[in-house]
Each structure stands twice: as structure tokens, then as C-alpha cells.
Design a protein around this motif. Sequence first.
Motif, PDB file in Angstrom:
ATOM      1  N   CYS A 236      82.716 -32.452  81.839  1.00 55.37           N
ATOM      2  CA  CYS A 236      82.054 -33.296  82.838  1.00 55.37           C
ATOM      3  C   CYS A 236      81.145 -34.301  82.146  1.00 55.37           C
ATOM      4  O   CYS A 236      80.638 -34.040  81.052  1.00 55.37           O
ATOM      5  CB  CYS A 236      81.238 -32.433  83.798  1.00 55.37           C
ATOM      6  SG  CYS A 236      82.214 -31.239  84.722  1.00 55.37           S
TER       7      CYS A 236
ATOM      8  N   ALA B 208      69.903 -33.247  88.980  1.00 51.70           N
ATOM      9  CA  ALA B 208      71.162 -32.998  89.691  1.00 51.70           C
ATOM     10  C   ALA B 208      72.295 -32.713  88.708  1.00 51.70           C
ATOM     11  O   ALA B 208      73.139 -31.832  88.942  1.00 51.70           O
ATOM     12  CB  ALA B 208      71.515 -34.205  90.565  1.00 51.70           C
ATOM     13  N   GLN B 209      72.298 -33.419  87.594  1.00 50.43           N
ATOM     14  CA  GLN B 209      73.332 -33.197  86.585  1.00 50.43           C
ATOM     15  C   GLN B 209      73.188 -31.822  85.941  1.00 50.43           C
ATOM     16  O   GLN B 209      74.177 -31.109  85.738  1.00 50.43           O
ATOM     17  CB  GLN B 209      73.237 -34.297  85.538  1.00 50.43           C
ATOM     18  CG  GLN B 209      74.508 -34.527  84.743  1.00 50.43           C
ATOM     19  CD  GLN B 209      74.392 -35.781  83.890  1.00 50.43           C
ATOM     20  OE1 GLN B 209      73.644 -35.801  82.923  1.00 50.43           O
ATOM     21  NE2 GLN B 209      75.123 -36.826  84.253  1.00 50.43           N
ATOM     22  N   ARG B 210      71.959 -31.439  85.638  1.00 52.08           N
ATOM     23  CA  ARG B 210      71.722 -30.114  85.058  1.00 52.08           C
ATOM     24  C   ARG B 210      72.052 -29.015  86.051  1.00 52.08           C
ATOM     25  O   ARG B 210      72.547 -27.942  85.670  1.00 52.08           O
ATOM     26  CB  ARG B 210      70.271 -30.003  84.611  1.00 52.08           C
ATOM     27  CG  ARG B 210      69.948 -30.870  83.389  1.00 52.08           C
ATOM     28  CD  ARG B 210      68.461 -30.867  83.095  1.00 52.08           C
ATOM     29  NE  ARG B 210      68.145 -31.673  81.912  1.00 52.08           N
ATOM     30  CZ  ARG B 210      66.924 -32.006  81.540  1.00 52.08           C
ATOM     31  NH1 ARG B 210      65.883 -31.604  82.260  1.00 52.08           N
ATOM     32  NH2 ARG B 210      66.735 -32.723  80.453  1.00 52.08           N
ATOM     33  N   ASN B 211      71.769 -29.267  87.323  1.00 48.47           N
ATOM     34  CA  ASN B 211      72.093 -28.270  88.343  1.00 48.47           C
ATOM     35  C   ASN B 211      73.600 -28.038  88.423  1.00 48.47           C
ATOM     36  O   ASN B 211      74.056 -26.899  88.567  1.00 48.47           O
ATOM     37  CB  ASN B 211      71.558 -28.731  89.694  1.00 48.47           C
ATOM     38  CG  ASN B 211      71.838 -27.736  90.793  1.00 48.47           C
ATOM     39  OD1 ASN B 211      71.438 -26.582  90.714  1.00 48.47           O
ATOM     40  ND2 ASN B 211      72.540 -28.174  91.830  1.00 48.47           N
ATOM     41  N   GLN B 212      74.374 -29.123  88.298  1.00 44.93           N
ATOM     42  CA  GLN B 212      75.826 -28.976  88.306  1.00 44.93           C
ATOM     43  C   GLN B 212      76.304 -28.173  87.096  1.00 44.93           C
ATOM     44  O   GLN B 212      77.171 -27.301  87.213  1.00 44.93           O
ATOM     45  CB  GLN B 212      76.484 -30.353  88.302  1.00 44.93           C
ATOM     46  CG  GLN B 212      78.013 -30.297  88.294  1.00 44.93           C
ATOM     47  CD  GLN B 212      78.648 -31.658  88.090  1.00 44.93           C
ATOM     48  OE1 GLN B 212      77.959 -32.606  87.732  1.00 44.93           O
ATOM     49  NE2 GLN B 212      79.932 -31.767  88.284  1.00 44.93           N
ATOM     50  N   THR B 213      75.724 -28.451  85.924  1.00 46.36           N
ATOM     51  CA  THR B 213      76.106 -27.707  84.727  1.00 46.36           C
ATOM     52  C   THR B 213      75.754 -26.232  84.858  1.00 46.36           C
ATOM     53  O   THR B 213      76.554 -25.355  84.496  1.00 46.36           O
ATOM     54  CB  THR B 213      75.412 -28.313  83.500  1.00 46.36           C
ATOM     55  OG1 THR B 213      75.760 -29.694  83.390  1.00 46.36           O
ATOM     56  CG2 THR B 213      75.832 -27.595  82.237  1.00 46.36           C
TER      57      THR B 213
ATOM     58  N   HIS C 116      82.232 -28.375  79.776  1.00 45.08           N
ATOM     59  CA  HIS C 116      83.087 -28.258  80.960  1.00 45.08           C
ATOM     60  C   HIS C 116      83.979 -29.486  81.137  1.00 45.08           C
ATOM     61  O   HIS C 116      84.786 -29.527  82.070  1.00 45.08           O
ATOM     62  CB  HIS C 116      82.240 -28.070  82.221  1.00 45.08           C
ATOM     63  CG  HIS C 116      81.372 -26.856  82.195  1.00 45.08           C
ATOM     64  ND1 HIS C 116      81.835 -25.598  82.484  1.00 45.08           N
ATOM     65  CD2 HIS C 116      80.062 -26.713  81.887  1.00 45.08           C
ATOM     66  CE1 HIS C 116      80.852 -24.730  82.382  1.00 45.08           C
ATOM     67  NE2 HIS C 116      79.763 -25.377  82.019  1.00 45.08           N
TER      68      HIS C 116
ATOM     69  N   ARG D 162      75.476 -24.573  87.612  1.00 42.97           N
ATOM     70  CA  ARG D 162      76.365 -23.967  88.595  1.00 42.97           C
ATOM     71  C   ARG D 162      77.717 -23.617  87.972  1.00 42.97           C
ATOM     72  O   ARG D 162      78.265 -22.543  88.215  1.00 42.97           O
ATOM     73  CB  ARG D 162      76.557 -24.923  89.773  1.00 42.97           C
ATOM     74  CG  ARG D 162      77.381 -24.323  90.912  1.00 42.97           C
ATOM     75  CD  ARG D 162      77.325 -25.176  92.159  1.00 42.97           C
ATOM     76  NE  ARG D 162      77.938 -26.465  91.957  1.00 42.97           N
ATOM     77  CZ  ARG D 162      77.271 -27.614  91.891  1.00 42.97           C
ATOM     78  NH1 ARG D 162      75.946 -27.610  91.990  1.00 42.97           N
ATOM     79  NH2 ARG D 162      77.900 -28.756  91.716  1.00 42.97           N
ATOM     80  N   LEU D 163      78.243 -24.521  87.134  1.00 46.30           N
ATOM     81  CA  LEU D 163      79.505 -24.235  86.447  1.00 46.30           C
ATOM     82  C   LEU D 163      79.341 -23.095  85.454  1.00 46.30           C
ATOM     83  O   LEU D 163      80.249 -22.255  85.300  1.00 46.30           O
ATOM     84  CB  LEU D 163      80.002 -25.489  85.735  1.00 46.30           C
ATOM     85  CG  LEU D 163      80.413 -26.656  86.638  1.00 46.30           C
ATOM     86  CD1 LEU D 163      80.783 -27.871  85.804  1.00 46.30           C
ATOM     87  CD2 LEU D 163      81.582 -26.264  87.528  1.00 46.30           C
TER      88      LEU D 163
END
Length: 468
Positions: A14, A191-196, A12, A198-199
Motif C-alpha cells: 500500500c 489515517a494512513q497509520r490506522n490502515q496499516t 502490504h 488494521r492490516l
Amino acid sequence: MVFGPFTGKDNHGCPIAFGAGFVSSENCDAFSWVFTVFVECMGVAPRIIITDQDWGMRLAIEKVLSGTRHCLCMWHIMSKLFEKIPKSISDREKFSKEFKACVWSELLDPDEFDILWTGIVEKYGVEDHKWFKDMFVVKHLWIPAYFRDVPMGSLMRTSFSESENSFFKRYLKPLFNFVDFTLQYNNDIDAQRNQTERLDYYDSIISPKCATDLTFEKQLASIYTDRMFRVVQESISEADKSCRMISISTLENIEVFKVSDARKKTFTVTHEIETESFDCECKLFERCGYLCSHLFFVLRNKDVNNISEKYVGNRWLKSELLKAVHGLMSDESASDKGSNEDDKLQLGNRWHGRYFGLYQCAFKNKNHLIALDNLLAGIGPQIFTHESTGSSSVDKNDSIKNIYGIIVPEEITAHAPDVVSTKGGASDKKSRIKSSIEKAIEKASKLHRRCGECHKVTDHNARSCGRK
């Protein structure tokens, strides 16, 4: 101790943490140990590593990561530019603008860069300045002109290390011990994995709007992640609206196109007819992994509907396609998993891998897609019977049991509590005690009157006048 994270880019675009290490001192031996352990954990050395100008780290990279291309972070270097400009230069803003245009340009080759740099420093009389001389000596470590054929993924233009440091500072404190650090570091990674995730979820449900009527734009919209497709879409729009053909020539088996872009710059695009290979002078595909506006313009003029797989790459694909490309969903990987994993999850992963493998093979031909669609439509009635249509409530109860670990009781005894009207914000009675904030708001909104003593419109009267 010094905390050093290893940061990269996901599909992504990020920041993503590969790992982290602690060193007691910033010298060659400490960094050599960190890089050695990092390679052991990852199983392979990185092809490219970007660092700041730390001399100990540079020696450690030459010692341990001999096959890795080392780059210095441009952001850290250029952030010092204005304080390094001599005060003897009257127009420092003009010099800074010209110098940045020279350094940041990714369209110059090394010879053109050397000529342009020399011209600028001689024009402003800083050719003997120590900082500019030192930076020119190590130009091969940080100038984009020397990394035109290296897949950088736009890492040189931004400071991902600084963004990752600010991310970790949300959770980590300097006085943490190792136990506290481990717990908070795991929270960071979650938190980083959760953002990934979500994307990834947005990519699976959102279809981006196309800016043109070109067929290959729809193809790339279904393959690339949403964030990276927006970057590619700008190049497609520029190719459709702003690019112009300057000249076309044919030499034996090669077509040569001169294309002018939105910035009125002309680039050469070559097309080898026999192998159907394209190459652009700007080298954007080699650096970033997606095509430039010049190539999109040539493909549009040649009525190309689907872009070849080799010009799509696998760097910015959606997560499902990315896993299929790298074989992470193959039968071998499913059989190698531990016996404690759920059999349904293994079968689901194996099915996804097979489906996306078939999809990629069939996507090149419309007839193959039709045949695959008809085959899937015929398989459904053969597997699912009419008896399974009434089991939705049973499936729902099973899913609740799997998530919460309990069975849904037949009689519900626990209910949501009633709202107490005399407590908190639910109260509408005048007897409720008001907070100091509410009192201040009411007092500020209350109309003032004229004092009979000082004849001013204020919040006091003649009796209290002069006491404040």
C-alpha cells in the motif's frame, strides 16, 4: 507554493508517505533543497526514485542524489500515448496494442526491446515522429527491460503518486494556511497509520486458505502479509496446474530446466547444486522480491518443503517478522529508548524480538520447533501460579484505569437515557410530523384514480383538473 509528497510502498503493498515538502518554484535549486533536506531527515538516500518528466527535478536528482537510480513514471508517459499517435495511422487501436505489449513487457532484455521497438515504429511509419524519437533516447530511464535486475517492487507499473495525491485531497484544501495544513496533514498520516495497523491486525488473526497441498505454500502463508501472499499464491497455483517441464540438462555442477508457463512461454531455470542456489531467466525475484511460477515449479518437482530464507526475502514479511529481521526489537534498541517510556512496553518489545528470533532459527528444522514448543510449555507453570488465576477482575479494573485515567466507581449513578417515543424515528404515533421525503414516498406509492373530466388515471380529480 507547490506541495510535493515522498511516497513509497509498505510491506502490504500500500502507499505510504515518507514525508513532504513545499517549493516556491519548480526549478533545479528548489528541488535540490527538497532532496537535501529529505536525505538529512531520513538519514540515507533512496536507492530508487521515480518521478515525472520534470527537467528541473531530473537535474536536481543528478546533482544531489548521485547514487540514486532515477526512473521516469511509466504511467505518466503511457497515459499520453493515444494523443501522440499520428492521425495518419488508420488502425490506431492496433498500433496502441502492439506498442504497449512492447513497452510494458518485463521479460525482454534491452537488445530484444530495441529490435521490437524499431520494428513497430518502422511498420507504422512513426520512426521520425518527435515524441517517439525523444522517448527512445531516454529509454534507459523508463523501460522495464532496463530495470530487470533492480528491486522495483512493481512501482513502475502503477502511479502511486496519483493515488497519494487523491488521498491527500480528501483532507487538504488549496486555501489552507500552514497551520491548517499541518493539522490536516497529521490527520492524513494518522489515517494512513490506522490502515496499516488494521492490516497488521488482520494478518495476526487471519490464516489464508491454501490453494494447493504444497508445504512451502503454508510456509509462505505464515510469513508474508495477506495482500502479498495472494499475489504469490497465484504464482504457486500456476506452477502447480499450468507449468510444464520442457527439458532437463546437467552441465558439471549446474542443472538447467526449461519450463513452460501458462502463457506458453519458455524460460530457463538454473540450479547450482553445490550452493543450492536457483535463478530464473524472467528475473521476477530480483524485481519484485518474490519467486516466480517457474521457480516454484522446479522447487515442487525437487520435493522442496521449506523455501530457503534468501528466497523469501524481507520485503513483504508480516510486521512482527519484519521488525525482528531488521533488529528493531533487539536488546540494544530497547535500552536506547527514553526513560519516560513504560517499562512493561520495553520488556514486551524485547520479549517479542527474542521470540521471533528463536522462531525464525527453529523454523528450518522440525525437531528444533518441537524442542522450542516443549520449552515454552514448561516455562508457563514455573512463572504463573494458581494464585494469579483469580485476579482477572483486578486486571480489568487496572486496564480501565490506564485507558480512561479514572477508577471504576463502586456505585453507578450515570445511566443511558430512556428513549423518547414521541421524538424522531422512535415515534410510532400518528401525530408525529412527517418530513417532506416521507410525504413524497407516500404520495408516490398511493394508488391513482381516473379523473371524471379528462378520463386519465392520475393524481387529480374532476374538480382540480386543468388547474395544474
